[in-house]
Design a protein around this motif. Structure first.
Motif, PDB file in Angstrom:
ATOM      1  N   SER A  12     -10.199  22.617  78.304  1.00 17.82           N
ATOM      2  CA  SER A  12      -9.984  23.379  77.079  1.00 17.82           C
ATOM      3  C   SER A  12     -10.027  22.330  75.972  1.00 17.82           C
ATOM      4  CB  SER A  12      -8.633  24.098  77.092  1.00 17.82           C
ATOM      5  OG  SER A  12      -8.628  25.132  78.030  1.00 17.82           O
ATOM      6  N   PHE A  13     -11.172  22.172  75.358  1.00 20.68           N
ATOM      7  CA  PHE A  13     -11.468  20.999  74.534  1.00 20.68           C
ATOM      8  C   PHE A  13     -10.407  20.736  73.475  1.00 20.68           C
ATOM      9  CE2 PHE A  13     -14.172  18.887  71.184  1.00 20.68           C
ATOM     10  CZ  PHE A  13     -14.260  17.686  71.862  1.00 20.68           C
ATOM     11  N   LEU A  14      -9.846  19.517  73.520  1.00 16.59           N
ATOM     12  CA  LEU A  14      -8.846  19.041  72.574  1.00 16.59           C
ATOM     13  C   LEU A  14      -7.577  19.906  72.559  1.00 16.59           C
ATOM     14  CD1 LEU A  14     -11.085  17.983  69.546  1.00 16.59           C
ATOM     15  CD2 LEU A  14     -10.159  16.551  71.389  1.00 16.59           C
ATOM     16  N   LYS A  15      -7.270  20.511  73.721  1.00 15.81           N
ATOM     17  CA  LYS A  15      -6.035  21.285  73.849  1.00 15.81           C
ATOM     18  C   LYS A  15      -5.224  20.856  75.067  1.00 15.81           C
ATOM     19  CE  LYS A  15      -7.667  25.252  71.233  1.00 15.81           C
ATOM     20  NZ  LYS A  15      -7.911  26.712  71.178  1.00 15.81           N
ATOM     21  N   GLY A  16      -5.864  20.743  76.212  1.00 11.89           N
ATOM     22  CA  GLY A  16      -5.168  20.284  77.409  1.00 11.89           C
ATOM     23  C   GLY A  16      -5.122  18.765  77.465  1.00 11.89           C
ATOM     24  N   ALA A  17      -4.049  18.231  78.067  1.00 17.75           N
ATOM     25  CA  ALA A  17      -3.865  16.776  78.097  1.00 17.75           C
ATOM     26  C   ALA A  17      -3.927  16.196  79.514  1.00 17.75           C
ATOM     27  CB  ALA A  17      -2.524  16.411  77.453  1.00 17.75           C
ATOM     28  N   SER A  18      -4.373  16.993  80.492  1.00 16.75           N
ATOM     29  CA  SER A  18      -4.457  16.502  81.866  1.00 16.75           C
ATOM     30  C   SER A  18      -5.733  16.996  82.534  1.00 16.75           C
ATOM     31  CB  SER A  18      -3.246  16.971  82.691  1.00 16.75           C
ATOM     32  OG  SER A  18      -2.050  16.379  82.229  1.00 16.75           O
ATOM     33  N   ASP A  39      -8.729  27.732  81.900  1.00 15.15           N
ATOM     34  CA  ASP A  39      -9.053  27.140  80.611  1.00 15.15           C
ATOM     35  C   ASP A  39      -9.562  28.182  79.627  1.00 15.15           C
ATOM     36  OD1 ASP A  39      -8.463  24.310  80.667  1.00 15.15           O
ATOM     37  OD2 ASP A  39      -9.937  24.186  82.282  1.00 15.15           O
ATOM     38  N   GLU A  40      -9.548  27.802  78.355  1.00 16.94           N
ATOM     39  CA  GLU A  40      -9.910  28.722  77.283  1.00 16.94           C
ATOM     40  C   GLU A  40     -11.416  28.965  77.252  1.00 16.94           C
ATOM     41  OE1 GLU A  40      -9.893  28.318  72.505  1.00 16.94           O
ATOM     42  OE2 GLU A  40      -7.908  28.191  73.444  1.00 16.94           O
ATOM     43  N   ASN A  41     -11.793  30.194  77.561  1.00 19.09           N
ATOM     44  CA  ASN A  41     -13.198  30.617  77.546  1.00 19.09           C
ATOM     45  C   ASN A  41     -14.098  29.675  78.341  1.00 19.09           C
ATOM     46  OD1 ASN A  41     -12.471  32.746  75.882  1.00 19.09           O
ATOM     47  ND2 ASN A  41     -13.006  31.671  74.000  1.00 19.09           N
ATOM     48  N   SER A  42     -13.602  29.209  79.481  1.00 18.59           N
ATOM     49  CA  SER A  42     -14.374  28.244  80.262  1.00 18.59           C
ATOM     50  C   SER A  42     -13.896  28.207  81.714  1.00 18.59           C
ATOM     51  CB  SER A  42     -14.244  26.852  79.648  1.00 18.59           C
ATOM     52  OG  SER A  42     -14.875  25.874  80.455  1.00 18.59           O
ATOM     53  N   VAL A  43     -14.851  27.956  82.614  1.00 20.19           N
ATOM     54  CA  VAL A  43     -14.518  27.696  84.016  1.00 20.19           C
ATOM     55  C   VAL A  43     -15.004  26.292  84.410  1.00 20.19           C
ATOM     56  CG1 VAL A  43     -14.505  30.120  84.721  1.00 20.19           C
ATOM     57  CG2 VAL A  43     -16.663  28.844  84.758  1.00 20.19           C
ATOM     58  N   SER A  44     -15.273  25.460  83.410  1.00 20.05           N
ATOM     59  CA  SER A  44     -15.899  24.157  83.648  1.00 20.05           C
ATOM     60  C   SER A  44     -15.044  23.226  84.508  1.00 20.05           C
ATOM     61  CB  SER A  44     -16.201  23.483  82.309  1.00 20.05           C
ATOM     62  OG  SER A  44     -17.046  24.272  81.516  1.00 20.05           O
ATOM     63  N   LEU A 132     -23.422  32.661  74.123  1.00 22.64           N
ATOM     64  CA  LEU A 132     -24.733  32.890  73.528  1.00 22.64           C
ATOM     65  C   LEU A 132     -24.636  33.488  72.128  1.00 22.64           C
ATOM     66  CD1 LEU A 132     -26.644  34.266  76.645  1.00 22.64           C
ATOM     67  CD2 LEU A 132     -27.076  32.105  75.468  1.00 22.64           C
ATOM     68  N   ARG A 133     -23.535  34.160  71.838  1.00 24.39           N
ATOM     69  CA  ARG A 133     -23.358  34.748  70.515  1.00 24.39           C
ATOM     70  C   ARG A 133     -22.991  33.719  69.455  1.00 24.39           C
ATOM     71  NH1 ARG A 133     -19.358  39.354  72.379  1.00 24.39           N
ATOM     72  NH2 ARG A 133     -20.802  40.964  73.093  1.00 24.39           N
ATOM     73  N   ALA A 134     -22.404  32.625  69.881  1.00 23.25           N
ATOM     74  CA  ALA A 134     -21.821  31.675  68.933  1.00 23.25           C
ATOM     75  C   ALA A 134     -22.583  30.365  68.916  1.00 23.25           C
ATOM     76  CB  ALA A 134     -20.356  31.426  69.294  1.00 23.25           C
ATOM     77  N   GLU A 135     -22.239  29.517  67.957  1.00 21.31           N
ATOM     78  CA  GLU A 135     -22.800  28.177  67.904  1.00 21.31           C
ATOM     79  C   GLU A 135     -22.284  27.359  69.075  1.00 21.31           C
ATOM     80  OE1 GLU A 135     -21.780  26.483  64.178  1.00 21.31           O
ATOM     81  OE2 GLU A 135     -22.967  27.885  62.983  1.00 21.31           O
ATOM     82  N   LYS A 136     -22.983  26.289  69.384  1.00 16.84           N
ATOM     83  CA  LYS A 136     -22.593  25.433  70.491  1.00 16.84           C
ATOM     84  C   LYS A 136     -21.154  24.960  70.312  1.00 16.84           C
ATOM     85  CE  LYS A 136     -23.972  21.337  73.112  1.00 16.84           C
ATOM     86  NZ  LYS A 136     -24.940  20.223  73.230  1.00 16.84           N
ATOM     87  N   GLY A 137     -20.378  25.042  71.389  1.00 17.00           N
ATOM     88  CA  GLY A 137     -18.989  24.635  71.334  1.00 17.00           C
ATOM     89  C   GLY A 137     -18.035  25.757  70.995  1.00 17.00           C
TER      90      GLY A 137
END
Length: 396
Positions: A12-18, A39-44, A132-137
């Protein structure tokens, strides 16, 4: 027993610390049966957590085998070391539950947990739609995406994530919509804020959830696997807001409490609401989907009623007549039968058909195209037009 179903990792970019791997190791050290990386909007981050889970399982099995043979822990492995994060608990292999926390533009967040492989597919399609609806990231998701596309999933609604200025009825309206669409599969999440008012807040949310007929579920909603990551959490928050750590103010974590918790800690934090802790574990027990069920599946290349095997054989023999208008030798016939048999055994027909279609398209547009490698000596590739060298001059 307790299972944490709302973990935020550094994916969760720049939110999780581990890292996801660190959560798996910490869960093993705490003796937890299952955790969900959501994670937020992600299964990465799930793949890394899955890989660490398998590594822990292997280590546990090795230790069990060693102890079964020797009757004790090895001299090089003290019990303290056996329960450290680097060397996880002796008999505990945490089960990873794949999930994602969908953050909507028009509703409070919902953790979506697949029950089946079909549920995993629907979750991934929703995430792809939002990306796909939004800008990258970024990810542009609305509640309608979940209502329209969600299938084979269980849900945890997080009313506490609503902005303070939101009306009290916002999450209730969302809850009713989810209940209508996903009957019996929705929980209301309770998560502490560690501000001295958690009991009061839990009481209010539990009562409101009871009135609309939804069960509550407890989560620490960790941002880090250990409290020692608090400073790092503040650093990534400062990066997210584009300011200095000293200037974060109330955006900084007030303490180190937002960490992965053991069952004992959760029962202490949710004293008087222990049934919500029990429901988290009960929900985890009902979820059996694993990434181990996923396999790469090549496109079938079936056209109409013709299977991939039948189509490849037909095209190969049509190409045989095209490549050898004056007739073919016994060697070529023997090679063709041998290759088609081998391709069928390996189930590689779709791959050959895909390459053939790419080559046919390229040549229809006058694009230079030429097969390479071992295909140069393949009679099937020669007959399909993939290569232009007769296989009679060599062997595959």
């Amino acid at each position: 027993m307790f299972a944490e179903l709302n973990i935020t990792s550094n994916f969760s970019f720049l939110k999780g610390a581990s890292h996801p791997e660190e959560y798996m190791s910490r869960a093993a050290a705490l003796g937890m049966e299952a955790i969900a990386i959501a994670d937020e909007n992600s299964v990465s981050g799930i793949v890394r957590a899955h890989a660490r889970s398998r590594e822990i399982r292997r280590q546990v099995e090795e230790r069990q085998a060693w102890e079964a043979e020797h009757g004790r822990i090895g001299p090089e492995m003290s019990r303290e070391a056996a329960f450290s994060e680097r060397s996880p608990a002796l008999y505990t292999t945490p089960r990873l539950i794949p999930a994602a926390r969908l953050v909507f533009l028009d509703a409070p967040p919902v953790t979506v947990i697949p029950e089946t492989r079909a549920g995993w597919g629907s979750l991934c399609r929703m995430l792809s739609t939002g990306r796909l609806r939004a800008e990258k990231g970024h990810c542009d998701l609305r509640l309608s995406d979940l209502l329209d596309r969600g299938t084979g999933v269980k849900l945890i609604l997080w009313p506490e994530s609503l902005p303070l200025q939101s009306g009290a009825g916002d999450w209730v309206r969302t809850a009713r919509q989810l209940m209508h669409r996903f009957a019996g599969k929705v929980h209301v999440g309770l998560s502490p804020r560690y501000d001295g008012r958690d009991a009061e807040r839990f009481t209010a949310l539990t009562e409101k959830a009871r009135r609309i007929g939804l069960p509550t579920l407890a989560s620490a909603s960790p941002l880090m696997h250990r409290g020692s990551r608090r400073k790092l959490a503040d650093v990534v928050t400062a990066i997210r807001y584009g300011c200095r750590v000293d200037d974060l103010g109330r955006d900084a974590l007030p303490n180190s409490e937002s960490r992965l918790r053991s069952e004992a800690e959760m029962r202490h934090l949710f004293k008087g609401f222990e049934e919500a802790v029990d429901r988290a574990f009960a929900l985890s027990q009902s979820l059996n989907f694993s990434l181990d069920e996923l396999r790469y599946e090549y496109p079938s290349e079936i056209t109409g009623s013709e299977t991939a095997t039948e189509r490849l054989r037909r095209l190969a023999y049509e190409g045989l007549a095209w490549r050898y208008p004056a007739g073919t030798s016994e060697k070529v016939h023997r090679l063709l039968k041998h290759e088609l048999k081998l391709i069928a055994q390996l189930k590689y027909e779709p791959y050959f058909l895909t390459v053939r279609d790419i080559v046919a398209f390229a040549r229809s547009r006058d694009i230079l195209c030429q097969g390479r490698g071992s295909a140069a000596n393949s009679v099937v590739c020669y007959c399909l037009g993939i290569t232009s060298v007769s296989p009679e001059i060599g062997t595959m």
